[in-house]
Design a protein around this motif. Structure first.
Motif, PDB file in Angstrom:
ATOM      1  N   GLY A 187     -29.822  29.954 -18.600  1.00 43.85           N
ATOM      2  CA  GLY A 187     -29.639  30.878 -19.710  1.00 43.85           C
ATOM      3  C   GLY A 187     -30.668  30.727 -20.800  1.00 43.85           C
ATOM      4  N   VAL A 188     -31.897  30.335 -20.389  1.00 46.73           N
ATOM      5  CA  VAL A 188     -32.981  30.166 -21.361  1.00 46.73           C
ATOM      6  C   VAL A 188     -34.225  30.870 -20.823  1.00 46.73           C
ATOM      7  CG1 VAL A 188     -32.065  27.942 -22.136  1.00 46.73           C
ATOM      8  CG2 VAL A 188     -33.797  27.995 -20.338  1.00 46.73           C
ATOM      9  N   SER A 189     -35.241  30.933 -21.640  1.00 39.67           N
ATOM     10  CA  SER A 189     -36.501  31.525 -21.199  1.00 39.67           C
ATOM     11  C   SER A 189     -37.316  30.495 -20.425  1.00 39.67           C
ATOM     12  CB  SER A 189     -37.306  32.018 -22.398  1.00 39.67           C
ATOM     13  OG  SER A 189     -37.706  30.922 -23.209  1.00 39.67           O
ATOM     14  N   LYS A 190     -38.170  30.966 -19.524  1.00 40.77           N
ATOM     15  CA  LYS A 190     -39.021  30.042 -18.775  1.00 40.77           C
ATOM     16  C   LYS A 190     -39.965  29.270 -19.687  1.00 40.77           C
ATOM     17  CE  LYS A 190     -42.242  31.471 -15.843  1.00 40.77           C
ATOM     18  NZ  LYS A 190     -42.921  31.940 -14.605  1.00 40.77           N
ATOM     19  N   PRO A 191     -40.561  29.893 -20.713  1.00 42.28           N
ATOM     20  CA  PRO A 191     -41.409  29.109 -21.617  1.00 42.28           C
ATOM     21  C   PRO A 191     -40.664  27.948 -22.275  1.00 42.28           C
ATOM     22  CG  PRO A 191     -41.843  31.434 -21.918  1.00 42.28           C
ATOM     23  CD  PRO A 191     -40.644  31.343 -21.017  1.00 42.28           C
ATOM     24  N   LEU A 192     -39.359  28.139 -22.536  1.00 43.34           N
ATOM     25  CA  LEU A 192     -38.594  27.056 -23.158  1.00 43.34           C
ATOM     26  C   LEU A 192     -38.428  25.890 -22.177  1.00 43.34           C
ATOM     27  CD1 LEU A 192     -37.184  26.284 -25.785  1.00 43.34           C
ATOM     28  CD2 LEU A 192     -35.049  27.181 -24.816  1.00 43.34           C
ATOM     29  N   VAL A 193     -38.249  26.187 -20.904  1.00 44.28           N
ATOM     30  CA  VAL A 193     -38.152  25.124 -19.900  1.00 44.28           C
ATOM     31  C   VAL A 193     -39.457  24.325 -19.870  1.00 44.28           C
ATOM     32  CG1 VAL A 193     -37.827  24.577 -17.458  1.00 44.28           C
ATOM     33  CG2 VAL A 193     -36.524  26.448 -18.497  1.00 44.28           C
ATOM     34  N   TYR A 194     -40.582  25.027 -19.892  1.00 43.97           N
ATOM     35  CA  TYR A 194     -41.883  24.348 -19.900  1.00 43.97           C
ATOM     36  C   TYR A 194     -42.081  23.548 -21.190  1.00 43.97           C
ATOM     37  CZ  TYR A 194     -43.677  26.552 -15.655  1.00 43.97           C
ATOM     38  OH  TYR A 194     -43.891  26.930 -14.348  1.00 43.97           O
ATOM     39  N   LEU A 195     -41.590  24.094 -22.301  1.00 46.86           N
ATOM     40  CA  LEU A 195     -41.728  23.405 -23.580  1.00 46.86           C
ATOM     41  C   LEU A 195     -40.968  22.077 -23.565  1.00 46.86           C
ATOM     42  CD1 LEU A 195     -42.667  23.403 -26.561  1.00 46.86           C
ATOM     43  CD2 LEU A 195     -40.534  24.607 -27.110  1.00 46.86           C
ATOM     44  N   TYR A 196     -39.787  22.092 -22.991  1.00 43.61           N
ATOM     45  CA  TYR A 196     -38.945  20.891 -22.971  1.00 43.61           C
ATOM     46  C   TYR A 196     -39.367  19.902 -21.889  1.00 43.61           C
ATOM     47  CZ  TYR A 196     -35.352  22.495 -26.282  1.00 43.61           C
ATOM     48  OH  TYR A 196     -34.666  22.880 -27.414  1.00 43.61           O
ATOM     49  N   LEU A 197     -39.740  20.413 -20.707  1.00 39.63           N
ATOM     50  CA  LEU A 197     -39.904  19.540 -19.548  1.00 39.63           C
ATOM     51  C   LEU A 197     -41.269  19.644 -18.874  1.00 39.63           C
ATOM     52  CD1 LEU A 197     -36.277  20.236 -18.493  1.00 39.63           C
ATOM     53  CD2 LEU A 197     -37.140  17.941 -18.929  1.00 39.63           C
ATOM     54  N   ASN A 198     -42.198  20.315 -19.496  1.00 44.60           N
ATOM     55  CA  ASN A 198     -43.628  20.293 -19.156  1.00 44.60           C
ATOM     56  C   ASN A 198     -44.030  21.028 -17.877  1.00 44.60           C
ATOM     57  OD1 ASN A 198     -44.134  18.667 -21.451  1.00 44.60           O
ATOM     58  ND2 ASN A 198     -43.521  16.852 -20.291  1.00 44.60           N
ATOM     59  N   SER A 199     -43.458  20.664 -16.743  1.00 47.04           N
ATOM     60  CA  SER A 199     -43.892  21.256 -15.481  1.00 47.04           C
ATOM     61  C   SER A 199     -42.768  21.151 -14.463  1.00 47.04           C
ATOM     62  CB  SER A 199     -45.135  20.535 -14.948  1.00 47.04           C
ATOM     63  OG  SER A 199     -44.808  19.199 -14.595  1.00 47.04           O
ATOM     64  N   LYS A 200     -42.932  21.809 -13.346  1.00 48.88           N
ATOM     65  CA  LYS A 200     -41.931  21.721 -12.279  1.00 48.88           C
ATOM     66  C   LYS A 200     -41.830  20.290 -11.767  1.00 48.88           C
ATOM     67  CE  LYS A 200     -40.712  23.786  -7.802  1.00 48.88           C
ATOM     68  NZ  LYS A 200     -41.112  24.732  -6.738  1.00 48.88           N
ATOM     69  N   GLU A 201     -42.973  19.627 -11.627  1.00 46.65           N
ATOM     70  CA  GLU A 201     -42.963  18.235 -11.167  1.00 46.65           C
ATOM     71  C   GLU A 201     -42.232  17.337 -12.145  1.00 46.65           C
ATOM     72  OE1 GLU A 201     -46.340  14.923 -11.013  1.00 46.65           O
ATOM     73  OE2 GLU A 201     -46.556  16.393  -9.395  1.00 46.65           O
ATOM     74  N   ASP A 202     -42.498  17.494 -13.430  1.00 45.68           N
ATOM     75  CA  ASP A 202     -41.822  16.672 -14.436  1.00 45.68           C
ATOM     76  C   ASP A 202     -40.329  16.989 -14.489  1.00 45.68           C
ATOM     77  OD1 ASP A 202     -44.147  15.396 -15.121  1.00 45.68           O
ATOM     78  OD2 ASP A 202     -44.565  16.640 -16.864  1.00 45.68           O
ATOM     79  N   LEU A 203     -39.986  18.255 -14.307  1.00 48.76           N
ATOM     80  CA  LEU A 203     -38.580  18.643 -14.297  1.00 48.76           C
ATOM     81  C   LEU A 203     -37.863  18.001 -13.115  1.00 48.76           C
ATOM     82  CD1 LEU A 203     -36.150  20.327 -15.215  1.00 48.76           C
ATOM     83  CD2 LEU A 203     -37.114  22.277 -13.971  1.00 48.76           C
ATOM     84  N   PHE A 204     -38.483  18.042 -11.947  1.00 49.99           N
ATOM     85  CA  PHE A 204     -37.868  17.434 -10.761  1.00 49.99           C
ATOM     86  C   PHE A 204     -37.730  15.927 -10.937  1.00 49.99           C
ATOM     87  CE2 PHE A 204     -38.167  16.371  -6.049  1.00 49.99           C
ATOM     88  CZ  PHE A 204     -36.865  16.762  -5.788  1.00 49.99           C
ATOM     89  N   THR A 205     -38.739  15.287 -11.516  1.00 45.78           N
ATOM     90  CA  THR A 205     -38.677  13.848 -11.772  1.00 45.78           C
ATOM     91  C   THR A 205     -37.530  13.521 -12.724  1.00 45.78           C
ATOM     92  OG1 THR A 205     -41.058  13.592 -11.427  1.00 45.78           O
ATOM     93  CG2 THR A 205     -39.940  11.853 -12.659  1.00 45.78           C
TER      94      THR A 205
END
Length: 222
Positions: A44-62
């Motif tokens: 329920g958030v924007s994709k830019p906000l996900v990148y802002l919080y967690l940097n990248s897909k790799e960092d998010l998965f980690t």
């Protein structure tokens, strides 16, 4: 479509919301197939906000791996009461493990399947978690040996091997139980306990199984 509107909430809460969505997506679809768009929409958030919080897909998965690994280790440790006899400690630890993996199937998929099959740095994160659980189980076996013998004589290498075997069996059985309708966490724990404790009990009572004697003159006998 416009950007997803978000309500104001503490960063830590929002981040956990994103991790919840990511674990669900990675666990169900796999790391490669999961998209940041899908995760953002589910959170329920924007994709830019996900990148802002967690940097990248790799960092998010980690971050997902670390959170799920920590939760699993804490669940197993919390399930064991040190005042109980050794067999009860092992039983409670196994039951806590299977209960957690059954209640968090996507998280277990992230740890057991996804993280291990997509190389570094993901595999190292899971290895660290597994080493912690193996060390914990090793201590449970040591406790059992001390209860059985005032001066336990189980070699350290053998105890470590038993712990590795038990954890490996638990991992495989959890994957099977989650994929098999009708198998409860208690049933899975009882299955492994019956399989493991009978052998451990014999070992503690100095009745280990011995391989058959090698045939005389066999060049390949070990």
């Amino acid at each position: 479509m416009g950007a997803v509107k978000t309500k104001r909430m503490p960063r830590a809460v929002r981040e956990q919301q994103m991790l919840d969505a990511a674990v669900r997506t990675f666990g169900q679809r796999g790391y490669m197939a999961a998209s940041m768009d899908e995760i953002a929409e589910l959170a329920g958030v924007s994709k830019p906000l996900v990148y802002l919080y967690l940097n990248s897909k790799e960092d998010l998965f980690t971050a997902c791996i670390r959170r799920e690994a920590k939760a699993l280790v804490e669940a197993v440790r919390a399930g064991v009461r040190r005042e109980l006899p050794a067999d009860r400690q092992l039983w409670e630890g196994l039951r806590a493990f299977f209960t957690h993996t059954a209640q968090n199937p996507e998280g277990w998929s992230v740890l057991h399947l996804q993280a291990r099959t997509h190389g570094e740095p993901f595999a190292s994160e899971v290895t660290a978690m597994r080493e912690e659980i193996v060390a914990f189980v090793t201590q449970l076996i040591v406790v059992a040996a001390r209860e059985a013998h005032r001066d336990p004589d189980l070699p350290e290498r053998e105890v470590a091997g038993l712990a590795e075997a038990l954890v490996g069996a638990a991992e495989s059985l959890a994957a099977w139980a989650n994929a098999t309708p009708g198998v409860t966490a208690r049933q899975a724990a009882a299955t492994l306990m019956n399989f493991a404790w009978a052998g451990l009990g014999n070992l503690m009572e100095s009745r280990p199984w011995q391989p058959p004697a090698a045939a005389t003159g066999s060049a390949t006998a070990q």
